[in-house]
Design an enzyme around this catalytic site. Structure first.
Site, PDB file in Angstrom:
ATOM      1  N   THR A   1      -0.319   5.090   0.813  1.00 30.54           N
ATOM      2  CA  THR A   1      -0.365   5.941   1.700  1.00 30.54           C
ATOM      3  C   THR A   1      -0.419   5.406   3.181  1.00 30.54           C
ATOM      4  O   THR A   1      -1.116   4.469   3.408  1.00 30.54           O
ATOM      5  CB  THR A   1      -1.817   6.801   1.553  1.00 30.54           C
TER       6      THR A   1
ATOM      7  N   ARG B   1      -5.788   4.191  -7.024  1.00 26.83           N
ATOM      8  CA  ARG B   1      -7.308   4.303  -6.624  1.00 26.83           C
ATOM      9  C   ARG B   1      -7.918   2.895  -6.888  1.00 26.83           C
ATOM     10  O   ARG B   1      -8.830   2.762  -7.596  1.00 26.83           O
ATOM     11  CB  ARG B   1      -7.855   5.542  -7.385  1.00 26.83           C
TER      12      ARG B   1
ATOM     13  N   LYS C   1      -7.172  -5.122  -4.787  1.00 20.30           N
ATOM     14  CA  LYS C   1      -5.702  -5.413  -4.500  1.00 20.30           C
ATOM     15  C   LYS C   1      -5.516  -6.855  -4.284  1.00 20.30           C
ATOM     16  O   LYS C   1      -4.563  -7.564  -4.424  1.00 20.30           O
ATOM     17  CB  LYS C   1      -5.560  -4.652  -2.916  1.00 20.30           C
TER      18      LYS C   1
ATOM     19  N   ASP D   1      -1.368  -0.849   5.964  1.00 16.20           N
ATOM     20  CA  ASP D   1      -1.571  -0.212   7.395  1.00 16.20           C
ATOM     21  C   ASP D   1      -3.311   0.135   7.466  1.00 16.20           C
ATOM     22  O   ASP D   1      -3.578   0.356   8.531  1.00 16.20           O
ATOM     23  CB  ASP D   1      -0.925   1.117   7.683  1.00 16.20           C
TER      24      ASP D   1
ATOM     25  N   ASP E   1       0.879  -1.267   0.193  1.00 12.82           N
ATOM     26  CA  ASP E   1      -0.045  -0.033   0.134  1.00 12.82           C
ATOM     27  C   ASP E   1       0.807   1.205  -0.033  1.00 12.82           C
ATOM     28  O   ASP E   1       1.941   0.958   0.528  1.00 12.82           O
ATOM     29  CB  ASP E   1      -0.861  -0.122   1.287  1.00 12.82           C
TER      30      ASP E   1
ATOM     31  N   ASP F   1      -6.529  -2.941   3.383  1.00 16.07           N
ATOM     32  CA  ASP F   1      -5.282  -3.712   2.775  1.00 16.07           C
ATOM     33  C   ASP F   1      -5.433  -5.081   3.276  1.00 16.07           C
ATOM     34  O   ASP F   1      -4.642  -6.006   3.141  1.00 16.07           O
ATOM     35  CB  ASP F   1      -3.976  -3.022   3.259  1.00 16.07           C
TER      36      ASP F   1
END
Length: 941
Positions: free
Chosen positions: A373, A553, A559, A579, A371, A583
């Site tokens: 951010t 995005r 994912k 985090d 990930d 995720d």
């Protein structure tokens, strides 16, 4: 979308009706949820299923059942069952340790989350998390609006607006709520976070539609709103948060899978040995049956003999391996937890191994999914420096400093002294305090800024420090206290626009094969089509040919699908790190999942295999702990195979001497204690304390990671090498003493040489040899290593001396009486020369003419602790000494010439990064336009 996704979309629960202030006519799930791997009910069946999947456990369960057949087992009925139960008990204890880690009756009551039920009217105050999915009745804000943060749901930290129905916005007192009568008709529980369909039917009023803007989801946090009242519609596992969660998968490491295959190979060898012995017994009985008439118990039943020999040779597969690995991996996990270098003092957060079953998997990672951010970036920004009208203010602190404050008095002095740029400075600071989407929240006299991004928050805080304090906003203006004139300044909002979708690469052509030169960027909308069945393989081929892949995005499900695609179609170990709650899917899908305890809740950490506080700690987790754990576990496994083959293959050689009668060469208790006591310590020291290089070397030379990544130390060739080595040693250790003793001799006490005398001599040679072999496998000697190697040999000799003298004081082992004294005369030439001769080939095999990188680094560690002063050669033959000054400057970083072109980071040329989804149900501009901090909130009793 994947097939599984489509199936989940179709499999939805039926609609439900919820009655207000009335008993519910249907029974709904309670609000108790558990994200643990096991429960009281599921522990035993799920644990047993996981353990029986291990080939060794399944095999020994089979042997334990065979031993219950009367007169079949030459070693007793419980010699396998009891150790197996002990192993399962230890494994079960380890799993348990790792896994352990509202309005009613007309009165407001503080209750536990698990007590919340469908139909309850619940009050949630500012800062609290919502305990269940509920429909908004009223709030402290005008028009029944409220603001929530959904980081635990979708990873987004920006605030989102929700608004109740106008028909219920006035219901704020307890008396009014108690008088409400009606029902809610809504869809059944489903996993769609942004969809909701229902109707509110209040008695005496027309039905009112209820949509996603009126529902608050479990796990969201109430922000900038003093309170909200809602009626619960979904609880527990029916909530959308839990509908989007998946069961904790039963992950198995690649080493465990390879070990299972090796155990199956040994089992096949065992069957061949049993078949050969059974055929040998059949032929020997036919040939010698009449001659040896005094042997009344000769068996001519082929099946009976086959079962006997299977039980006799079952120890070829090491039963102690399983419990040894459990202890070793658990201890390795403690090392990760105790690592001070991966401790984050600011939040008092150490690294945490949530499972110990995947330690060695950390040493083989080839594809990293991350990930962006909050993971790749700390998501923390500070206002440090600015340039106004060509003048630079603020000094960047040194790289070693942790200072984050803007400190330059010239800026305010230029305003006070009417500097020619004073007007520009004032305008600059005004824009910092005005042009943003920050929402102020007051706690007493303190203003807390709630920003959708850390850069916005940093700029507003920077303006506040310089005297331009943002204090409030209305739907049409913002209010600041400017240091220049001390009055409020109003400016109309400007509509923010967002950039269009990132253009993805569509025509790479001949560049497909140049993976070091290209990268692939794809957005979530395009990815939806790229993951479809028709073009999925083409997308995978394109992605694998790139040095890096950035997916912008993307949804949590996308994912997970990308990780699953690479995991299933590429023979490599994958690791996913993140985090946020968005995720969790990819963390659980990857071979290894790592969670970061950051600013987006603890969902990712709670569902991960390993948890760390900073992304930078991943380097040591993989390069040091991962590589060490892989080397330790594989050495432990190979050594356990070796020592068991050495001893128990001798039973086959002895069968050729005893007419395939099933007679054992060694005393029964000596056989049982071989793995439990006399050779138990060396595998533990290899699995816990062994290391090929120091941690500084592992970090300075990351190319060493390729050794474990490519499984150079644990593959079919290495496995067969250890088996052949053990086979040769068993031949030497059995046939040489037998040749020496082939002519009977009578001792002074009148006793002669019997099979047990030979067995004790051979057993002693075996113990000494396998202990010395452990010493040769050890590269990092510790006090525990010396204790394991030399102590194990001494322990056997002491035990042998006591065990051969305890009868008849203790009524056991009468055949062992006096064995130590009769055997002593032969030990003078045996224990030293014979094991040395057996291990000489091993020492010769370890010598190589061309030194590997690992051998070079070991030599450097031996010669000097300053790696920069040592002489190494890279692949081009250039000396590393030419760049010693770079080593000193870079510290722990990799020497450029040696590892920049061929380092493990370059060899792991495929990576995937995901950026955060930023679109909610309501846009950020709508949130800001709806907010008015000048109005007083309504209170509720």
């Amino acid at each position: 979308m994947s097939g599984a996704t489509s199936a989940a979309d179709l499999d939805e629960a039926p609609a439900r009706t919820i009655y207000l202030n009335q008993p519910q006519q249907s029974k709904f799930r309670d609000n108790w949820v558990s994200t643990a791997k096991y429960s009281v009910v599921t522990f035993l069946p799920r644990f047993l299923y996981e353990q029986i999947r291990k080939a060794a456990n399944a095999f020994f369960l089979f042997i334990a059942l065979l031993q219950q057949i009367p007169d079949v087992s030459p070693t007793g009925r419980y010699t396998t069952l009891v150790p197996l139960l002990f192993i399962l008990t230890v494994a079960g204890i380890k799993e348990i340790i790792e896994d352990y880690v509202i309005l009613r009756n007309g009165m407001w009551q503080n209750i536990m989350w698990k007590e919340v039920a469908v139909g309850d009217i619940v009050k949630v105050t500012n800062g609290q998390h919502l305990p269940a999915d509920m429909i908004i009745i009223s709030t402290s804000e005008p028009q029944a609006m409220c603001y929530i943060e959904t980081a635990n749901l979708d990873g987004e930290t920006n605030l989102k607006i929700r608004q109740g129905l106008s028909q219920t916005a006035s219901l704020q007192s307890r008396e009014e709520l108690m008088k409400v009568s009606g029902r809610i008709e809504c869809e059944g529980p489903n996993r769609h976070l942004y969809d909701f369909t229902g109707n509110l039917r209040l008695d005496g009023q027309s039905p009112v539609p209820v949509g996603p803007d009126q529902i608050l989801l479990r796990g969201a946090q109430l922000r900038n709103t003093q309170w909200v009242l809602g009626i619960v519609v979904y609880t527990g596992h029916d909530t959308k948060l839990m509908q989007n969660s998946t069961k904790a998968p039963l992950k198995r490491s690649n080493v465990e899978k390879v070990t299972n295959m090796q155990i199956l190979v040994l089992f096949c060898i065992l069957l061949v040995m049993a078949l050969v012995s059974s055929v040998g017994a059949l032929l020997w009985n036919r040939t010698h049956g009449e001659v040896v008439w005094y042997l009344e118990m000769l068996s001519v039943n082929f099946g009976y003999n086959l079962l006997t020999f299977i039980i006799l040779y079952n120890n070829l597969i090491p039963i102690s391996l399983l419990v040894t690995l459990e202890v070793v991996k658990f201890t390795q996990a403690l090392f990760i937890n105790w690592d001070i270098d991966m401790y984050y003092p600011e939040t008092d957060t150490p690294a945490m191994a949530r499972t110990s079953n995947l330690n060695e998997e950390l040493g083989q990672v080839k594809y990293l999914f991350s990930d962006k951010t909050g993971t790749l970036t700390c998501n923390i920004m500070n206002f440090k420096k600015c340039s106004i009208a060509g003048v630079t203010y603020g000094q960047l602190p040194p790289s070693t400093s942790e200072s984050c404050e803007f400190d330059d008095p010239r800026l305010l002095q230029n305003i006070e002294n009417d500097h020619p740029t004073a007007v520009h400075i004032q305008e600059f600071l005004t824009l910092l305090a005005v042009c943003h989407t920050v929402v102020p929240e007051r706690q007493g006299n303190t203003i807390i800024y709630q920003a959708s991004s850390p850069d916005e928050g940093a700029l507003v805080k920077g303006a506040k420090k310089l005297g331009y304090v943002f204090t409030g906003r209305t739907p049409h203006s913002v209010i600041i206290d400017a240091v220049s004139d001390g009055c409020a300044w109003h400016r109309p909002f400007l509509r923010a626009t967002r950039a269009s979708l990132t253009q993805h690469c569509t025509s790479l052509g001949e560049s497909l094969g140049k993976e070091n030169d290209i990268a692939l960027i794809i957005d979530g909308h395009t990815l939806k089509y790229a993951l479809s069945f028709e073009v999925r393989q083409s997308f995978l081929d394109l992605a694998l040919s790139c040095k890096a892949v950035i997916c912008c995005r993307v949804s949590p499900l996308q994912k997970s699908e990308i990780v699953d695609m690479v995991k299933k179609h590429v023979n490599a170990i994958t690791l996913a790190i993140g985090d946020g709650a968005n995720d969790v899917g990819m963390i659980q899908t990857a071979h290894v999942g790592v969670g970061i305890s950051g600013n987006e809740g603890m969902q990712a950490t709670n569902c991960s295999d390993y948890a760390i506080a900073q992304f930078s700690y991943l380097e040591k987790l993989l390069l040091v702990h991962g590589a060490w754990s892989y080397n330790r576990v594989t050495k432990c496994i190979l050594y356990c195979f070796y020592k068991n083959v050495v001893l128990y293959i001798i039973e086959l050689w002895f069968a050729f001497v005893n007419g395939f009668s099933g007679q054992i060469l060694f005393e029964r208790w000596c056989i049982g204690l071989y793995n439990v006591i006399f050779t138990a310590l060396p595998p533990f020291t290899l699995g816990i304390f062994e290391r090929s290089c120091t941690q500084d070397s592992m970090l300075r030379f990351p190319q060493l990671y390729k050794i474990t990544q490519n499984a150079d130390g644990f593959n079919t060739r290495v496995f067969w090498g250890h088996c052949i080595n053990a086979l040769i040693h068993s031949i030497i250790l059995f046939w040489f003493p037998l040749k020496v003793l082939e002519h009977d001799a009578v001792f002074t006490n009148g006793q002669g040489v019997d099979y047990l005398f030979v067995g004790n001599i051979v057993y002693t040679y075996v113990v000494v040899t396998v202990c010395l072999k452990a010493g040769l496998e050890t590269t990092a000697w510790t006090r525990f290593s010396h204790l394991a190697v030399w102590g194990s040999m001494v322990l056997w000799l002491v035990f042998f001396g006591v065990y051969s003298a305890i009868w008849p004081t203790f009524p056991i082992a009468p055949d062992m009486l006096g064995q130590v004294s009769t055997s002593a005369g032969l030990w003078g030439c045996g224990p030293a020369q014979l094991p040395a001769a057996s291990l000489r080939a091993h020492m010769v095999a370890k010598h190589t003419y061309r030194k590997t990188l690992l051998e070079q680094v070991k030599e450097l560690e031996t010669k000097t602790r300053e790696l920069g002063k040592a002489m190494l050669r890279d692949s081009n033959g250039k000396s590393v000494n030419e760049r010693d000054h770079l080593l000193k400057r870079l510290g722990r970083k990799t020497p450029p010439s040696l590892f920049r072109a061929h380092s493990v980071q370059q060899s792991v040329s495929h990576g995937y990064a995901f950026s955060q989804e930023e679109h909610g149900v309501v846009s950020q501009s709508q949130v800001v336009r709806s907010y008015d901090t000048t109005k007083r909130r309504s209170e509720i009793d």
